[in-house]
Design an enzyme around this catalytic site. Structure first.
Site, PDB file in Angstrom:
ATOM      1  N   CYS A 151      92.089  68.247  32.236  1.00 47.46           N
ATOM      2  CA  CYS A 151      92.674  68.970  31.110  1.00 47.46           C
ATOM      3  C   CYS A 151      93.241  67.912  30.189  1.00 47.46           C
ATOM      4  O   CYS A 151      94.280  67.312  30.483  1.00 47.46           O
ATOM      5  CB  CYS A 151      93.772  69.938  31.558  1.00 47.46           C
ATOM      6  SG  CYS A 151      94.621  70.709  30.152  1.00 47.46           S
TER       7      CYS A 151
ATOM      8  N   CYS B 217      96.947  69.123  28.650  1.00 47.89           N
ATOM      9  CA  CYS B 217      98.164  69.042  29.470  1.00 47.89           C
ATOM     10  C   CYS B 217      97.771  68.986  30.936  1.00 47.89           C
ATOM     11  O   CYS B 217      97.400  67.936  31.438  1.00 47.89           O
ATOM     12  CB  CYS B 217      99.099  70.213  29.179  1.00 47.89           C
ATOM     13  SG  CYS B 217      98.293  71.828  29.210  1.00 47.89           S
ATOM     14  N   SER B 218      97.821  70.126  31.641  1.00 46.65           N
ATOM     15  CA  SER B 218      97.439  70.127  33.055  1.00 46.65           C
ATOM     16  C   SER B 218      96.888  71.488  33.465  1.00 46.65           C
ATOM     17  O   SER B 218      97.157  71.955  34.567  1.00 46.65           O
ATOM     18  CB  SER B 218      98.639  69.746  33.936  1.00 46.65           C
ATOM     19  OG  SER B 218      99.727  70.640  33.721  1.00 46.65           O
ATOM     20  N   CYS B 219      96.113  72.124  32.588  1.00 47.72           N
ATOM     21  CA  CYS B 219      95.512  73.416  32.913  1.00 47.72           C
ATOM     22  C   CYS B 219      94.619  73.262  34.137  1.00 47.72           C
ATOM     23  O   CYS B 219      93.828  72.314  34.227  1.00 47.72           O
ATOM     24  CB  CYS B 219      94.704  73.932  31.727  1.00 47.72           C
ATOM     25  SG  CYS B 219      95.713  74.288  30.272  1.00 47.72           S
TER      26      CYS B 219
END
Length: 267
Positions: free
Chosen positions: A172, A175-177
């Site tokens: 991602c 961000c951190s999906c």
């Protein structure tokens, strides 16, 4: 909406953007944008040699530019920095009475002990054992996963398959999906700006650092998860799958293999 970056087997850098907005790295740098290559986060999807990868103005991919998202990780924070930020946020929410420490502990216990990567590994094992299910999974992952006795929430899931000639890896860049409900808590390294930028630009080098050295004739495709769609890798089916039960196969599937930074090796 697909957003993938494909690195051909000769590992030289170029861009070929077809209908799925795939990014191909051939022997020379060229651009071919197909009809469906538009990828909009805030305004438009563009690809420029000198542009940084941004979701605040336009989505671009540059061979030599860092992939940044304005305030979302503009500095290369260490895992310790991320942990400190999370602890500070947790303390503030507890102090304000928004959450309790017991609630935090219960969520962590749930993901570590009951979810983890177990749900995802069950899906993979079923796909290895049942060709019809695998076909449904690759066609419509949400509908296929609904056949299990657990829920994955409202997230739009897509599963991509590793083969003898193609290796997929998930990131991602924003961000951190990440598909929490299938893979559990995301690893710290997945959230670092270093991984998020480098795996797009030099996936083979990053995979090698995880101990995965791909054959030269294997293409690498990088899938960019977002709030709109989450990706999960279906690892390549092991040679002895026909002799194993689903439970035995599930025990061999790791979280990292479903992100794409590892393989499920034959015994």
């Amino acid at each position: 909406m697909d957003d993938s970056h494909t690195h051909d087997r000769d590992s030289d850098r170029s861009h070929d953007h077809g209908n799925d907005a795939a990014h191909s790295h051939d022997s020379e740098h060229s651009h071919d944008h197909g009809n469906d290559a538009a990828h909009s986060h805030d305004s438009e999807h563009s690809h420029a040699d000198d542009a940084a990868h941004s979701h605040d103005s336009e989505h671009s991919h540059a061979d030599d530019a860092d992939h940044s998202h304005d305030r979302a990780g503009s500095t290369d924070e260490s895992p310790d920095d991320l942990k400190a930020r999370a602890r500070a946020l947790q303390s503030l929410l507890v102090e304000k009475g928004v959450i309790s420490t017991d609630a935090v502990d219960e969520v962590i216990r749930l993901f570590e002990d009951e979810i983890g990567p177990m749900y995802g590994s069950r899906v993979v094992a079923r796909a290895w054992s049942d060709p019809a299910f695998k076909e449904r999974l690759l066609e419509d992952a949400n509908e296929a996963v609904a056949e299990f006795d657990f829920e994955i929430g409202q997230q739009h899931l897509r599963v991509v398959e590793n083969t003898e000639t193609t290796h997929n890896v998930v990131v991602c860049t924003l961000c951190s999906c990440y598909p929490w409900s299938l893979l559990g808590l995301p690893p710290t390294w997945y959230k670092t700006p270093s991984y998020r930028s480098r795996v797009v630009r030099e996936p083979r080098a990053v995979l090698s650092e995880f101990g995965l050295d791909l054959e030269s004739d294997v293409d690498v495709t990088v899938w960019d998860s977002s709030s709109e769609i989450r990706y999960m890798v279906l690892p390549q089916r092991p040679a002895d799958a026909d002799t194993c039960s689903e439970e035995e196969l599930a025990d061999r599937v790791t979280r990292n293999a479903m992100i794409g930074v590892d393989r499920v090796n034959d015994p």
